[in-house]
Design a protein around this motif. Structure first.
Motif, PDB file in Angstrom:
ATOM      1  N   SER A  71      -2.187  18.051  -5.857  1.00 51.94           N
ATOM      2  CA  SER A  71      -1.730  18.399  -4.508  1.00 51.94           C
ATOM      3  C   SER A  71      -2.841  18.172  -3.500  1.00 51.94           C
ATOM      4  O   SER A  71      -4.024  18.224  -3.824  1.00 51.94           O
ATOM      5  CB  SER A  71      -1.322  19.888  -4.490  1.00 51.94           C
ATOM      6  OG  SER A  71      -1.109  20.307  -3.179  1.00 51.94           O
ATOM      7  N   TYR A 127      -9.684   6.649  -1.579  1.00 49.45           N
ATOM      8  CA  TYR A 127      -9.005   5.919  -2.645  1.00 49.45           C
ATOM      9  C   TYR A 127      -9.881   5.770  -3.893  1.00 49.45           C
ATOM     10  O   TYR A 127      -9.408   5.942  -5.013  1.00 49.45           O
ATOM     11  CB  TYR A 127      -8.574   4.540  -2.123  1.00 49.45           C
ATOM     12  CG  TYR A 127      -7.774   3.744  -3.145  1.00 49.45           C
ATOM     13  CD1 TYR A 127      -6.572   4.251  -3.668  1.00 49.45           C
ATOM     14  CD2 TYR A 127      -8.217   2.502  -3.598  1.00 49.45           C
ATOM     15  CE1 TYR A 127      -5.849   3.535  -4.600  1.00 49.45           C
ATOM     16  CE2 TYR A 127      -7.487   1.779  -4.526  1.00 49.45           C
ATOM     17  CZ  TYR A 127      -6.299   2.290  -5.036  1.00 49.45           C
ATOM     18  OH  TYR A 127      -5.613   1.582  -5.970  1.00 49.45           O
ATOM     19  N   LYS A 175      -5.765  16.318  -4.640  1.00 48.84           N
ATOM     20  CA  LYS A 175      -5.611  14.868  -4.463  1.00 48.84           C
ATOM     21  C   LYS A 175      -6.607  14.403  -3.401  1.00 48.84           C
ATOM     22  O   LYS A 175      -6.514  14.820  -2.251  1.00 48.84           O
ATOM     23  CB  LYS A 175      -4.188  14.561  -3.991  1.00 48.84           C
ATOM     24  CG  LYS A 175      -3.707  13.159  -4.299  1.00 48.84           C
ATOM     25  CD  LYS A 175      -2.404  12.887  -3.584  1.00 48.84           C
ATOM     26  CE  LYS A 175      -1.208  13.464  -4.340  1.00 48.84           C
ATOM     27  NZ  LYS A 175       0.042  13.218  -3.602  1.00 48.84           N
ATOM     28  N   ASN A 232       6.189  10.681  -1.530  1.00 50.82           N
ATOM     29  CA  ASN A 232       5.525   9.752  -0.609  1.00 50.82           C
ATOM     30  C   ASN A 232       5.404   8.371  -1.248  1.00 50.82           C
ATOM     31  O   ASN A 232       4.718   8.196  -2.253  1.00 50.82           O
ATOM     32  CB  ASN A 232       4.143  10.314  -0.266  1.00 50.82           C
ATOM     33  CG  ASN A 232       3.467   9.520   0.846  1.00 50.82           C
ATOM     34  OD1 ASN A 232       3.426   8.285   0.794  1.00 50.82           O
ATOM     35  ND2 ASN A 232       2.947  10.235   1.826  1.00 50.82           N
ATOM     36  N   ASP A 264       3.661  16.814  -7.416  1.00 50.62           N
ATOM     37  CA  ASP A 264       3.128  17.258  -6.123  1.00 50.62           C
ATOM     38  C   ASP A 264       3.857  18.569  -5.805  1.00 50.62           C
ATOM     39  O   ASP A 264       4.893  18.847  -6.391  1.00 50.62           O
ATOM     40  CB  ASP A 264       3.418  16.192  -5.060  1.00 50.62           C
ATOM     41  CG  ASP A 264       2.594  16.421  -3.802  1.00 50.62           C
ATOM     42  OD1 ASP A 264       1.884  17.471  -3.722  1.00 50.62           O
ATOM     43  OD2 ASP A 264       2.643  15.587  -2.886  1.00 50.62           O
ATOM     44  N   LYS A 273      -0.888   1.561  -8.601  1.00 51.04           N
ATOM     45  CA  LYS A 273      -1.996   0.630  -8.540  1.00 51.04           C
ATOM     46  C   LYS A 273      -3.199   1.174  -9.317  1.00 51.04           C
ATOM     47  O   LYS A 273      -3.879   0.423 -10.032  1.00 51.04           O
ATOM     48  CB  LYS A 273      -2.397   0.429  -7.065  1.00 51.04           C
ATOM     49  CG  LYS A 273      -3.124  -0.853  -6.829  1.00 51.04           C
ATOM     50  CD  LYS A 273      -2.631  -1.576  -5.576  1.00 51.04           C
ATOM     51  CE  LYS A 273      -3.387  -2.889  -5.409  1.00 51.04           C
ATOM     52  NZ  LYS A 273      -2.869  -3.973  -6.226  1.00 51.04           N
ATOM     53  N   VAL A 330       2.854   4.011  -4.613  1.00 54.04           N
ATOM     54  CA  VAL A 330       2.248   2.675  -4.725  1.00 54.04           C
ATOM     55  C   VAL A 330       0.798   2.798  -5.154  1.00 54.04           C
ATOM     56  O   VAL A 330       0.345   2.112  -6.078  1.00 54.04           O
ATOM     57  CB  VAL A 330       2.346   1.922  -3.362  1.00 54.04           C
ATOM     58  CG1 VAL A 330       1.579   0.608  -3.421  1.00 54.04           C
ATOM     59  CG2 VAL A 330       3.806   1.674  -3.008  1.00 54.04           C
ATOM     60  N   LEU A 331       0.087   3.693  -4.475  1.00 53.18           N
ATOM     61  CA  LEU A 331      -1.348   3.829  -4.772  1.00 53.18           C
ATOM     62  C   LEU A 331      -1.571   4.340  -6.189  1.00 53.18           C
ATOM     63  O   LEU A 331      -2.490   3.906  -6.877  1.00 53.18           O
ATOM     64  CB  LEU A 331      -2.013   4.780  -3.765  1.00 53.18           C
ATOM     65  CG  LEU A 331      -2.170   4.223  -2.339  1.00 53.18           C
ATOM     66  CD1 LEU A 331      -2.608   5.324  -1.393  1.00 53.18           C
ATOM     67  CD2 LEU A 331      -3.162   3.046  -2.307  1.00 53.18           C
ATOM     68  N   ASP A 333       3.935   5.681  -0.251  1.00 49.66           N
ATOM     69  CA  ASP A 333       2.580   5.129  -0.274  1.00 49.66           C
ATOM     70  C   ASP A 333       1.793   5.669  -1.457  1.00 49.66           C
ATOM     71  O   ASP A 333       1.093   4.938  -2.140  1.00 49.66           O
ATOM     72  CB  ASP A 333       1.833   5.504   1.013  1.00 49.66           C
ATOM     73  CG  ASP A 333       2.326   4.693   2.204  1.00 49.66           C
ATOM     74  OD1 ASP A 333       3.245   3.879   2.002  1.00 49.66           O
ATOM     75  OD2 ASP A 333       1.797   4.924   3.314  1.00 49.66           O
ATOM     76  N   ASP A 334       1.965   6.969  -1.665  1.00 45.72           N
ATOM     77  CA  ASP A 334       1.242   7.586  -2.779  1.00 45.72           C
ATOM     78  C   ASP A 334       1.710   7.026  -4.113  1.00 45.72           C
ATOM     79  O   ASP A 334       0.912   6.843  -5.038  1.00 45.72           O
ATOM     80  CB  ASP A 334       1.424   9.115  -2.765  1.00 45.72           C
ATOM     81  CG  ASP A 334       0.477   9.784  -1.776  1.00 45.72           C
ATOM     82  OD1 ASP A 334      -0.405   9.071  -1.227  1.00 45.72           O
ATOM     83  OD2 ASP A 334       0.589  11.011  -1.544  1.00 45.72           O
ATOM     84  N   VAL A 367      -8.542  12.182  -0.566  1.00 44.48           N
ATOM     85  CA  VAL A 367      -8.096  11.223   0.443  1.00 44.48           C
ATOM     86  C   VAL A 367      -8.689   9.837   0.153  1.00 44.48           C
ATOM     87  O   VAL A 367      -8.021   8.825   0.230  1.00 44.48           O
ATOM     88  CB  VAL A 367      -8.522  11.702   1.852  1.00 44.48           C
ATOM     89  CG1 VAL A 367      -8.261  10.631   2.896  1.00 44.48           C
ATOM     90  CG2 VAL A 367      -7.784  12.983   2.215  1.00 44.48           C
TER      91      VAL A 367
END
Lengths: 750, 138
Positions: free
Chosen positions: B91, B117, B113, B13, B62, B22, B18-19, B15-16, B115
């Motif tokens: 996960s 942030y 994992k 993923n 994951d 970050k 990137v997050l 987005d994951d 949700v």
């Protein structure tokens, strides 16, 4: 004259005087040989005069008396005595015994002769025999007196003992410690004063010349009864004493009482059994009826008891019966033959009664009277019962025969003793054919073993009845299913005779059941597939839905944190909303997963202490949240049966709600307890929170439904849906009562 | 003191990724992360490192990843002779079966994992604090 010639010359002189004397006369010499005897002696002894010189006195003397006589004669010869008197027995020629009373003396008949002995004998046989008989009698009397159980004694006027038999002496000595002595006062010291008085009065009465008998109970022993006979003893017309006979009649009295009791019992039994027995003295034509003859005959007039049985029967017979039955009775009576008949009579009030009349064989009693005995019994009750039983039997028979349920009597071995139409029809046979069948052989081979085992249990008395479903094979070979109820029938001793079986054809039902099972199986398979899908779906939800949420959450947060300078306040507010919504959605997804897990949870039932679980849950809730001011009241030892894990989740949800919705009350309070509602143990959780409108009470347990906005109270709305699922898994019930602003009560039963 | 060996993040993923990057950056570890976007790529990167006689100091995977999934990757890694990196499963799922399967396949840790942030950043911080500071890999 011949005789005289035979007499020795020296005795001629004696013979002159004594020959014909009515008294016997004998002369012996010192050697004991008879020298002379007169006619009286000779004829008494059956001797002849010429026999004499050779006869020694011992030859004609009874052997027992020889010694006695010998001694005396010796004394006489030696001159110790001049004469003696003696009684002795002679033995005649014909071996008869004659008693003689003898006067014996020595004489000198002539100088040249040695001394002679003269005996004058009187025949005392008659007296002796009389004496002996008297002696014997006395001995017998004494023996009776001594051997009798009766105590016999006599006293003089001063109560002094004259004579007493052994029984009396024995009796007295048991109290006195020694035998009483003749001449001793009979008013013994050991006697209690009242007994002493009694005896004195009795003796005085007898001494006054009265003979009397009396039953006497010595007070110290109530059981003992003595029958006393007092007889005065007279001497020359004057009473000189009393003779007393005392007989112990305790046993006799006891027996008398027993006989009396038996008579009473017999009479009572006769009355109970409605039986009257009669004894007809035919010779004198006197009849005695016992028991309740009048009661049996109803309102017949009292004079019937004076009739003899024959006349009585004539009177009570129904006119229509007179010809045959009563005629027979009459004949039997006339012929003195026994009889036994049952018939009906009509009482004066018109009531019909069944009676049984019995007459015995006639006999002659001890007084020579001709007796016939018999009885008359009211058997109406038996007859009616018999009739009833018969009717019941008929009704039952009809019921069984016409029943649509198959009924059969079957032995242990399977032999069909009886079968009704329905039973035969079920198996495709006729009723007749059924009786040749064996129930075990008709049973499907796979069911035979089981059939045998329960038949054994029934006949071994382990069970009284058995209910089962089994297969039979019809005459056509078709397999049928039946529902069978077997009940064992026992005889009066409890020995099993046969079983009564009720049989119903359930083939159609079985087929339906099989169909239903098939459908259920198919549906279950489908459901399982759906569940699998659901599982997969839940899994992907947990994974796939969370990923984009994480993006929304993460990036909105980054925007808020790192780009706050370039976004205006309105934009920030929107971002906040996005961020918040993503968090709520994550919560929803978590709850959804919990929900699906409960449906698939493999639950285990056990006894659960609800109070304990409540405390655990409260502790967890309190650590995670700030509900410290909430007052909690928990009833102790609430117990239910269910899955502990699920119950914990259930309570967590209900209690979380209770805490949550009461948190705005200044004095929040939660009560957990138990109550009986409609006979069912029901638990409740009561809070004093914001409550709810009863209009929504039905919607409370729907998924995702919330009555309160999230801004006021957090939550996803899944909590009560989970609660409902758990209750459903336990086949329980849950409902809630509430009022806006006035708290809520959640009731549930598991 | 942080050992500057590389961490391999296996995540499809974007987005994951990137997050995660970050988050590492926010935790002052901007260069530590290497990324594989599927299981196959992850395996070849691990093997490549092995051939040089090296190991990642940590592998974060994951479960739902393309080509070779998380559990298969664990199986493959178990076959490698010179591989000793601790593998952490991160996960979204926390199904009992997944957790137990992974441990049986020698996963060093299993973390859900989050949700949220902020919670995610906190989770990564914990991982770094333990696995890079306390835990020893040689």
């Amino acid at each position: 004259m011949n005789q005289i010639n035979k007499v020795a010359p020296q005795y001629k002189f004696i013979e002159q005087f004594f020959k014909e004397a009515p008294i016997a006369f004998v002369v012996l010499n010192y050697d004991g040989f008879l020298q002379y005897a007169n006619n009286h002696f000779l004829s008494s002894m059956g001797l002849e005069i010429e026999d004499l010189p050779n006869i020694h006195y011992k030859d004609i003397t009874h052997p027992d008396d020889i010694n006695k006589v010998g001694h005396k004669i010796k004394d006489l010869i030696q001159g110790k005595i001049k004469s003696f008197k003696i009684e002795k027995r002679y033995i005649t020629k014909k071996k008869r015994v004659i008693w003689g009373s003898l006067f014996v003396s020595s004489i000198n008949i002539s100088r040249d002769q040695s001394n002679q002995i003269l005996a004058i004998i009187q025949d005392v046989t008659a007296e002796k025999e009389a004496e002996l008989t008297a002696k014997k009698r006395l001995e017998n009397l004494n023996a009776i007196l001594e051997n009798t159980e009766d105590s016999i004694w006599s006293i003089d006027k001063n109560y002094k003992l004259l004579v007493a038999n052994t029984a009396f002496k024995r009796m007295v000595s048991t109290y006195l410690g020694r035998e009483p002595i003749e001449g001793e006062s009979i008013i013994f010291d050991f006697l209690p004063p009242d007994i002493k008085t009694y005896w004195k009065l009795a003796y005085e009465k007898a001494l006054s010349g009265k003979s009397f008998k009396v039953d006497f109970r010595p007070q110290n022993n109530n059981k003992l009864i003595l029958h006393l006979t007092f007889n005065p003893i007279y001497d020359v017309g004057e009473v000189i004493g009393v003779n007393i006979i005392s007989r112990d009649i305790t046993e006799i009295k006891k027996k008398e009482l027993a006989v009396k009791q038996q008579d009473e019992d017999l009479l009572h039994i006769q009355q109970e059994a409605k039986i009257s027995s009669w004894r007809w003295n035919k010779t004198q034509n006197i009849t005695v009826y016992t028991g309740s003859l009048l009661g049996i005959l109803g309102s017949f007039d009292k004079n019937v008891i004076h009739l003899n049985p024959q006349d009585l029967f004539q009177k009570i017979a129904r006119p229509e019966d007179k010809k045959d039955l009563w005629k027979k009775v009459k004949r039997k009576i006339k012929e003195n033959k026994p009889f036994s008949y049952e018939t009906r009579i009509v009482t004066e009030s018109g009531k019909i009664k069944y009676v049984k009349i019995i007459g015995s064989e006639c006999y002659l009693d001890s007084t020579g009277n001709f007796i016939q005995r018999g009885s008359l019994q009211d058997i109406t009750a038996f007859k009616l019962q018999e009739k009833n039983t018969l009717e019941n039997k008929e009704r039952l028979k009809a019921l069984i025969n016409n029943s649509t349920v198959g009924v059969g009597l079957v032995t242990r071995e399977g032999i069909i003793l009886k079968a009704n139409e329905a039973f035969a029809k079920i198996l495709g046979f006729t009723k007749k054919e059924m009786l040749r069948q064996n129930a075990l052989e008709l049973t499907h081979p796979e069911d035979r073993e089981h059939t045998k085992s329960y038949m054994d249990s029934l006949f071994d008395g382990l069970i009284n009845s058995y209910h089962t479903e089994k297969r039979y094979i019809k005459k056509s070979g078709e397999i049928i299913w039946v529902e069978l109820t077997l009940t064992v029938v026992k005889d009066t001793k409890g020995k099993p005779l046969y079983t009564i079986g009720q049989v119903q054809d359930i083939t159609a039902r079985k087929k339906e059941e099989a169909d239903v099972r098939k459908v259920v199986k198919e549906r279950t398979a489908k459901l399982e597939a759906i569940n699998k899908e659901l599982e997969a779906f839940s899994y992907s939800v947990s994974h796939d839905l969370r990923a984009p949420l994480r993006s929304i959450n993460g990036f909105s947060k980054i925007l808020l944190d790192e780009y706050c300078d370039t976004i205006d306040d309105e934009g920030k507010m929107y971002l906040q909303k996005i961020h918040g919504a993503s968090n709520r959605m994550a919560g929803i997804i978590n709850d959804l997963l919990d929900l699906s897990r409960i449906s698939q949870y493999d639950y285990r039932k056990s006894e659960v202490n609800l109070s304990e679980v409540v405390f655990e849950v409260i502790n967890t809730i309190k650590t995670e949240n700030q509900y410290n001011k909430t007052r909690i009241i928990v009833e102790e030892d609430l117990v239910c049966c269910g899955d502990r894990q699920l119950i914990k989740i259930l309570l967590t949800n209900i209690l979380t709600n209770a805490f949550k919705y009461s948190s705005k009350n200044p004095k929040p309070e939660i009560i957990i307890g138990q109550k009986e509602i409609e006979g069912k143990k029901t638990f409740f959780v009561k809070d004093n929170g914001v409550g709810f409108d009863m209009i929504y009470s039905k919607d409370l347990f729907k998924d995702f439904l919330r009555l309160h906005p999230a801004e006021e109270f957090e939550g996803t709305g899944v909590g009560l849906a989970i609660v409902k699922r758990i209750i459903d898994r336990h086949n329980g019930q849950i409902w809630a009562e509430g009022k806006v602003g006035d708290g809520a009560i959640f009731y549930f039963s598991i | 003191m942080i050992r500057h060996n590389k961490i391999l993040l296996v995540e499809d993923n974007e987005d994951d990724i990137v997050l995660a990057k970050k988050a590492f950056k926010k935790l002052n570890l901007p260069d530590v992360l290497e990324v594989a976007i599927n299981g196959k790529a992850a395996l070849s990167q691990i093997k490549e490192k092995n051939e040089k006689g090296e190991n990642f100091c940590l592998v974060i995977i994951d479960l739902q990843i393309p080509l070779i999934n998380g559990k298969e990757l664990l199986v493959e890694c178990n076959k490698l002779e010179n591989f000793y990196s601790p593998i952490i499963v991160l996960s979204t799922s926390s199904e009992i079966k997944d957790v137990r399967d992974c441990y049986r396949l020698n996963a060093a840790s299993f973390i859900q994992k989050p949700v949220d942030y902020e919670e995610f950043i906190y989770t990564i911080e914990c991982v770094i604090n333990y696995w890079l500071k306390l835990n020893i890999v040689k």
